[in-house]
Enzyme design. Structure first.
Site, PDB file in Angstrom:
ATOM      1  N   ASP A  81       0.807  -1.227   0.000  1.00  0.00           N
ATOM      2  CA  ASP A  81       0.000   0.000   0.000  1.00  0.00           C
ATOM      3  C   ASP A  81       0.842   1.280   0.000  1.00  0.00           C
ATOM      4  O   ASP A  81       0.371   2.322   0.442  1.00  0.00           O
ATOM      5  CB  ASP A  81      -0.964   0.000   1.186  1.00  0.00           C
ATOM      6  CG  ASP A  81      -0.228   0.000   2.521  1.00  0.00           C
ATOM      7  OD1 ASP A  81       1.009  -0.067   2.501  1.00  0.00           O
ATOM      8  OD2 ASP A  81      -0.887   0.079   3.565  1.00  0.00           O
ATOM      9  N   GLU A  82       2.068   1.194  -0.464  1.00  0.00           N
ATOM     10  CA  GLU A  82       2.896   2.394  -0.491  1.00  0.00           C
ATOM     11  C   GLU A  82       3.808   2.408  -1.697  1.00  0.00           C
ATOM     12  O   GLU A  82       4.358   1.369  -2.076  1.00  0.00           O
ATOM     13  CB  GLU A  82       3.764   2.446   0.773  1.00  0.00           C
ATOM     14  CG  GLU A  82       3.495   3.674   1.615  1.00  0.00           C
ATOM     15  CD  GLU A  82       4.381   3.731   2.838  1.00  0.00           C
ATOM     16  OE1 GLU A  82       3.855   3.480   3.926  1.00  0.00           O
ATOM     17  OE2 GLU A  82       5.581   4.017   2.695  1.00  0.00           O
TER      18      GLU A  82
END
Length: 287
Positions: free
Chosen positions: A28-29
């Site tokens: 998620d990054e």
DNA sequence: TCTGGGGTCCTAGGACCC
DNA sequence: TCTGGGGTCCTAGGACCC
């Protein structure tokens, strides 16, 4: 978890805009270097120039995936990460070059990339609690944090020259299992190891790489953790071979001398050179 | 917090070679 | 036989990140 990965892939596809360089850090990054798309000459003007793009990305992620995203805009990875953390889960923060030093001052040293619990305690003991304290510290940080010292000092002033790494090269693959109840049951441990070996083998095969090192990890009831490894001459891909070497290490070093809380196995030592040879092997096996 | 899982990087010691 | 010094590889542990 797979659902999570699929969602991640869909969003990364949105973020991977042409002309930009993407580094995916985790599910998620990601970092996105859009400097090639900027035309403004001055650093802070260039940062401001990317605001519409950031707003667009957030909008597209919301409309296509139904999710909010936090974006941080800054001149380097350190500041961009701090900016994106600044307002979650739906933030858009820009840290300009002009404002970066005062922006950092009130933040805890812990918010700096690479400063975890241990380093924070070391710094605190020297009277350094905020990044402002760090900026003002007159002594040599090397005495406190070793070779990280010079980098830490520069981080404290918002300077960071770590490049965006868009390669998807991996260095190790591993699996581990924590038992609900500590065990030294050989049958259960073997079954566990075999399953982990299979998952690792599948990943190796999908990436068409082989590994030269097999590592076993055990954790006992008191949480003490040991790792033992073995390096071989010929690259390994087979689950059976990973499993066999895993068992060998366990026996060699008598690791199951008392009940285990966790068992794990991993592989590393990949190389370009092996892939060609592996392709030949795989080709032969498939006939 | 009585502690899940999968990674990366750094350090330090020892073996081994020249 | 003892001894240097440097380079590289392997190994183990630990800090850190997400």
């Amino acid at each position: 978890m797979n659902r999570y990965r699929e969602e991640s892939a869909a969003i990364m596809k949105i973020v991977a805009i042409p002309g930009a360089v993407l580094e995916q850090v985790s599910v998620d990054e990601a970092y996105l270097d859009v400097s090639a798309l900027c035309s403004e000459p001055k650093p802070d003007s260039r940062l401001a120039e990317t605001l519409p793009l950031a707003r667009d990305l957030k909008q597209i992620i919301l409309s296509e995936r139904g999710l909010t995203a936090s974006i941080g805009i800054a001149a380097n990875k350190l500041l961009a990460k701090l900016a994106s953390d600044f307002k979650k889960p739906d933030g858009l923060t820009l840290i300009s070059e002009r404002e970066k030093v005062p922006f950092l001052r009130p933040l805890s040293v812990r918010s700096i990339h690479g400063v975890g619990k241990v380093t924070q305690e070391v710094l605190n003991r020297a009277g350094i609690e905020t990044i402002g304290d760090l900026q003002d510290y007159p002594g040599d940080l090397r005495a406190l944090v070793g070779s990280f010292g010079p980098t830490l000092k520069r981080f404290g002033f918002g300077e960071d020259d770590r490049p965006i790494d868009s390669s998807d090269e991996i260095k190790s693959i591993s699996g581990e299992t924590t038992f609900l109840k500590d065990t030294e049951d050989r049958k259960q441990l073997r079954a566990c190891l075999r399953e982990q070996a299979q998952e690792i083998s599948a990943k190796l095969a999908s990436k068409q790489i082989g590994a030269l090192t097999v590592q076993v990890k055990v954790r006992y009831s008191d949480f003490s953790t040991l790792t033992r490894q073995l390096t071989v001459e010929e690259p390994i891909v087979d689950a059976a071979e990973i499993y066999r070497l895993g068992c060998h290490i366990l026996a060699r070093d008598r690791l199951v001398s008392r009940p285990l809380r966790l068992i794990g196995v991993g592989v590393s030592g990949f190389g370009e050179a092996y892939s060609k040879q592996l392709n030949l092997d795989l080709g032969r096996n498939h006939k």
